[in-house]
Design an enzyme around this catalytic site. Structure first.
Site, PDB file in Angstrom:
ATOM      1  N   LYS A 187     -22.561 -69.696  14.949  1.00  0.00           N
ATOM      2  CA  LYS A 187     -21.210 -69.314  15.392  1.00  0.00           C
ATOM      3  C   LYS A 187     -21.257 -68.051  16.261  1.00  0.00           C
ATOM      4  O   LYS A 187     -20.430 -67.875  17.155  1.00  0.00           O
ATOM      5  CB  LYS A 187     -20.264 -69.152  14.204  1.00  0.00           C
ATOM      6  CG  LYS A 187     -20.683 -68.117  13.158  1.00  0.00           C
ATOM      7  CD  LYS A 187     -20.133 -66.738  13.428  1.00  0.00           C
ATOM      8  CE  LYS A 187     -20.650 -65.728  12.431  1.00  0.00           C
ATOM      9  NZ  LYS A 187     -20.167 -64.361  12.703  1.00  0.00           N
ATOM     10  N   ARG A 251     -18.061 -58.688  18.225  1.00  0.00           N
ATOM     11  CA  ARG A 251     -18.949 -58.092  19.227  1.00  0.00           C
ATOM     12  C   ARG A 251     -19.596 -59.164  20.099  1.00  0.00           C
ATOM     13  O   ARG A 251     -19.868 -58.936  21.279  1.00  0.00           O
ATOM     14  CB  ARG A 251     -20.014 -57.249  18.530  1.00  0.00           C
ATOM     15  CG  ARG A 251     -19.446 -56.017  17.827  1.00  0.00           C
ATOM     16  CD  ARG A 251     -20.406 -55.388  16.867  1.00  0.00           C
ATOM     17  NE  ARG A 251     -20.683 -56.272  15.739  1.00  0.00           N
ATOM     18  CZ  ARG A 251     -21.349 -55.913  14.656  1.00  0.00           C
ATOM     19  NH1 ARG A 251     -21.801 -54.677  14.536  1.00  0.00           N
ATOM     20  NH2 ARG A 251     -21.574 -56.758  13.678  1.00  0.00           N
TER      21      ARG A 251
END
Length: 324
Positions: A187, A251
């Site tokens: 993911k 991030r």
């Protein structure tokens, strides 16, 4: 319960907030002396999670023996790149300890998943893995959140529940350790592509298209590693995929957005130097692992070409339409 928590970053501190809510005795270990001194002095990691302050009962140490000795549970919550060296440091003090892994990723040099590193280095089967859609900043708010917990040891499932489950944290069990780790790693890579779409000013329909295709790709990857394809439907699968691929708190998503926006190599390098982008490092590992298994996952190949070989991010838009 007495718990040794390895990692004083945002996620480690967030896990500590849950453990303290559940009235457990927590010792946080950090290898970084300046980080230790800051936590002792301010009770807060001002850089990584300024919204939460540790209570005075939480112990802070850089002594690895102190963090392990007489503990009922050890939790690893450091970046994947440092897990192997941590295990080397832990090994002299490990005596049939119960170990919970909250780190996501794949070791670049070996292609090993984190559970495999811990099992091999510490010679133990007493391992569980947690993964799911949980940002550190969200966990400290005490709003509902869900995590997958994977272990082949029933006692580890029970111990992890005792440590973390409460009126706002929900855990769902599975024995598919590697499947949960694959979902937690992949993911982050898909989030790079989701960020690229944002940088390309793609609309919400296109972003939804990517996520739908990604679910199928994750199933194929799980199948290639002889994991349970149903794991993709868990908190660690589609739950974490949605969270990581749709939020600027991610991030990985933010890094992908820089790439999609055609930011300069200098800006991109600066972001990598100042931020832990797990998807960036996982990309090379999963790319190599899939090649070794002679498995082709086109979306992984394309992300690799764009990120590593500097191909045009616009290729992603064409790919989504013509992907079989």
């Amino acid at each position: 319960m007495r718990i040794g928590l390895f990692g004083a970053g945002a996620y480690g501190i967030a896990l500590c907030s849950i453990l303290r809510n559940n009235k457990h005795d927590v010792t946080i270990w950090t290898k970084i002396e300046s980080e230790k001194e800051e936590l002792i002095k301010t009770r807060c990691n001002k850089e990584k999670l300024p919204s939460y302050k540790l209570d005075d009962e939480v112990k802070i140490t850089s002594d690895i023996k102190e963090a392990i000795q007489d503990k009922d549970l050890l939790i690893i919550a450091i970046p994947a790149a440092y897990v192997s060296s941590l295990c080397d440091d832990m090994k002299p003090y490990i005596k049939n300890n119960q170990i919970l892994i909250a780190t996501k990723g794949i070791e670049q040099e070996t292609g090993l998943f984190i559970s495999e590193i811990v099992e091999n280095k510490l010679n133990t089967k007493n391992i569980a893995v947690i993964s799911g859609p949980t940002f550190a900043t969200d966990l400290v708010t005490k709003m509902p959140a869900g995590l997958s917990i994977a272990s082949k040891m029933p006692e580890m499932l029970l111990l992890t529940r005792e440590a973390l489950q409460n009126n706002y944290i929900k855990l769902r069990d599975t024995t598919d350790i590697i499947g949960v780790e694959i979902c937690g790693s992949i993911k982050n890579v898909i989030a790079l592509a989701a960020g690229m779409l944002a940088g390309l000013n793609a609309n919400e329909s296109t972003k939804a298209m990517l996520l739908t295709e990604a679910v199928h790709d994750m199933e194929n990857i799980l199948d290639a590693f002889n994991c349970d394809k149903k794991t993709v439907k868990s908190f660690s699968g589609i739950g974490d995929l949605i969270l990581t691929c749709t939020s600027t708190k991610s991030r990985n998503y933010s890094f992908g957005k820089l790439v999609g926006s055609n930011k300069s190599p200098k800006e991109i390098k600066e972001y990598l130097n100042n931020t832990t982008v797990e998807g960036y490092y996982t990309l090379e590992s999963i790319y190599k692992l899939l090649k070794d298994k002679k498995v082709t996952i086109p979306i992984i190949d394309l992300i690799y070409e764009i990120i590593v070989n500097n191909k045009n991010p616009n290729l992603l838009l064409t790919f989504l339409v013509f992907k079989s």
